[in-house]
Design an enzyme around this catalytic site. Structure first.
Site, mmCIF file in Angstrom:
data_model
loop_
_atom_site.group_PDB
_atom_site.id
_atom_site.type_symbol
_atom_site.label_atom_id
_atom_site.label_comp_id
_atom_site.label_asym_id
_atom_site.label_seq_id
_atom_site.Cartn_x
_atom_site.Cartn_y
_atom_site.Cartn_z
ATOM 1 N N LYS A 30 0.843 -1.197 0.000
ATOM 2 C CA LYS A 30 0.000 0.000 0.000
ATOM 3 C C LYS A 30 0.879 1.249 0.000
ATOM 4 C CE LYS A 30 -2.385 1.576 3.709
ATOM 5 N NZ LYS A 30 -2.223 3.030 3.702
ATOM 6 N N ASP A 57 -3.396 4.314 -1.869
ATOM 7 C CA ASP A 57 -4.346 4.718 -0.817
ATOM 8 C C ASP A 57 -4.286 6.230 -0.603
ATOM 9 O OD1 ASP A 57 -5.942 4.739 1.513
ATOM 10 O OD2 ASP A 57 -4.274 4.175 2.804
ATOM 11 N N LYS A 59 -7.184 8.157 -0.761
ATOM 12 C CA LYS A 59 -8.470 8.533 -0.126
ATOM 13 C C LYS A 59 -9.008 9.860 -0.651
ATOM 14 C CE LYS A 59 -7.294 6.377 4.358
ATOM 15 N NZ LYS A 59 -5.829 6.200 4.289
ATOM 16 N N ASP A 62 -13.314 15.071 -2.371
ATOM 17 C CA ASP A 62 -13.394 16.431 -2.904
ATOM 18 C C ASP A 62 -14.700 16.550 -3.671
ATOM 19 O OD1 ASP A 62 -12.635 19.029 -3.907
ATOM 20 O OD2 ASP A 62 -10.544 18.445 -3.640
ATOM 21 N N THR A 121 -10.324 3.540 10.819
ATOM 22 C CA THR A 121 -10.205 2.618 11.973
ATOM 23 C C THR A 121 -9.626 3.312 13.209
ATOM 24 O OG1 THR A 121 -8.217 1.834 10.874
ATOM 25 C CG2 THR A 121 -10.138 0.418 10.749
ATOM 26 N N ARG A 213 2.549 -1.003 10.778
ATOM 27 C CA ARG A 213 3.610 -1.036 11.781
ATOM 28 C C ARG A 213 3.954 -2.413 12.355
ATOM 29 N NH1 ARG A 213 0.892 4.128 14.412
ATOM 30 N NH2 ARG A 213 -0.809 3.071 13.334
HETATM 31 O O1 C5P Z 1 0.514 0.830 11.005
HETATM 32 P P1 C5P Z 1 -0.904 0.406 10.834
HETATM 33 O O2 C5P Z 1 -1.084 -1.101 10.685
HETATM 34 O O3 C5P Z 1 -1.830 1.012 11.855
HETATM 35 O O4 C5P Z 1 -1.293 1.009 9.404
HETATM 36 C C1 C5P Z 1 -2.593 0.995 8.873
HETATM 37 C C2 C5P Z 1 -2.580 1.635 7.527
HETATM 38 O O5 C5P Z 1 -3.908 1.603 6.998
HETATM 39 C C3 C5P Z 1 -2.149 3.094 7.497
HETATM 40 O O6 C5P Z 1 -1.428 3.289 6.290
HETATM 41 C C4 C5P Z 1 -3.447 3.885 7.464
HETATM 42 O O7 C5P Z 1 -3.318 5.076 6.725
HETATM 43 C C5 C5P Z 1 -4.366 2.929 6.704
HETATM 44 N N1 C5P Z 1 -5.793 3.058 6.982
HETATM 45 C C6 C5P Z 1 -6.325 2.888 8.250
HETATM 46 N N2 C5P Z 1 -7.681 2.996 8.446
HETATM 47 C C7 C5P Z 1 -8.490 3.245 7.406
HETATM 48 C C8 C5P Z 1 -7.965 3.414 6.126
HETATM 49 C C9 C5P Z 1 -6.592 3.299 5.951
HETATM 50 O O8 C5P Z 1 -5.595 2.618 9.203
HETATM 51 N N3 C5P Z 1 -9.790 3.265 7.586
#
Ligand code: C5P
Length: 234
Positions: A30, A57, A59, A62, A121, A213
């Site tokens: 991603k 990603d 998002k 607009d 999330t 992460r």
């Molecule tokens: O590090 P972590 O596992 O929390 O990363 C989650 C990834 O998913 C990040 O890149 C974040 O921008 C993306 N994301 C998210 N929740 C969403 C949409 C995208 O955490 N609803």
């Protein structure tokens, strides 16, 4: 279920080095706002040259004209999955679908999946209440946004895996769910709120999980990725 690793880095070289160190066990990456704004589209070309699938990603959120032109421009990068915010409105979502279809058929491009972001999330009911949305639980709100996304012709939504089951039950198995907020047991939740383990996400019916992460900040990213794949397949 596919594992998508989030390349949340501020330099292309750091992203490349993570992909090389993880190796063949992850096929989807991603590219989000941080990496794309710092490095531009070069990372997409590089990932494709390495045989990887790309979820761009960005998002988009607009007015319909601006968002739909951004979507058709993104289709030219060769990403496999792109996304927009469902909260941008029904007209915006419909125009994005139409423009994407036109662009891909006009130029003979492979049409990427167009996915709608529902409720991030990192947000929960406290956020909805703070914003005056008191009639919905977070699950109910996500389902409402997902239903609108389906009506507008999107291929699926980004949500927490906690909502996958209800989305599939109400909108059908074919409507895709991409679920971030994944934390293997023992991992720090950090800023995420609606978290689920990889195995539970599989059991709940997610089509793709996004893991950032827990892999990218691990002492040994390859071992962390392999252990997630093992957890899913085991
Ligand atoms: O590090 P972590 O596992 O929390 O990363 C989650 C990834 O998913 C990040 O890149 C974040 O921008 C993306 N994301 C998210 N929740 C969403 C949409 C995208 O955490 N609803």
């Amino acid at each position: 279920m596919e594992v998508i690793t989030a390349l949340d880095f501020n330099e292309i070289e750091k992203a490349k080095s993570l992909v090389k160190s993880v190796g063949s066990c992850i096929n989807y990456y991603k590219v989000g706002l941080e990496l794309f704004v710092s490095s531009g589209p070069a990372i997409i070309d590089w990932l494709k040259s390495e045989g990887k699938n790309v979820f761009l990603d960005l998002k988009f959120h607009d007015i319909p004209n601006t968002a739909s032109h951004a979507v058709s421009a993104a289709a030219n990068y060769g990403a496999d999955i792109i996304n927009i915010h469902t909260q941008g409105g029904v007209d915006m979502m419909k125009m994005c679908v139409d423009k994407l279809n036109d662009e891909c058929s006009k130029k003979g491009l492979k049409r990427p999946l167009l996915i709608g972001v529902t409720l991030l999330t990192s947000l929960d009911e406290a956020h909805l209440n703070e914003y005056g949305i008191n009639d919905y639980s977070s699950v109910g709100y996500v389902l409402k946004l997902a239903g609108l996304a389906k009506e507008c012709g999107l291929d699926g939504v980004v949500s927490s895996a906690q909502e996958t089951k209800i989305i599939k039950e109400n909108l059908g198995k074919e409507f895709l769910t991409i679920t971030p907020g994944i934390r293997p047991l023992g991992n720090d939740v950090t800023d995420q709120k609606r978290v689920v383990t990889p195995k539970d996400a599989l059991l709940l019916g997610s089509d793709y999980i996004v893991v950032g992460r827990p892999i990218t900040k691990a002492d040994n990213p390859a071992a962390a990725a392999e252990s997630i794949i093992k957890e899913i397949n085991g």
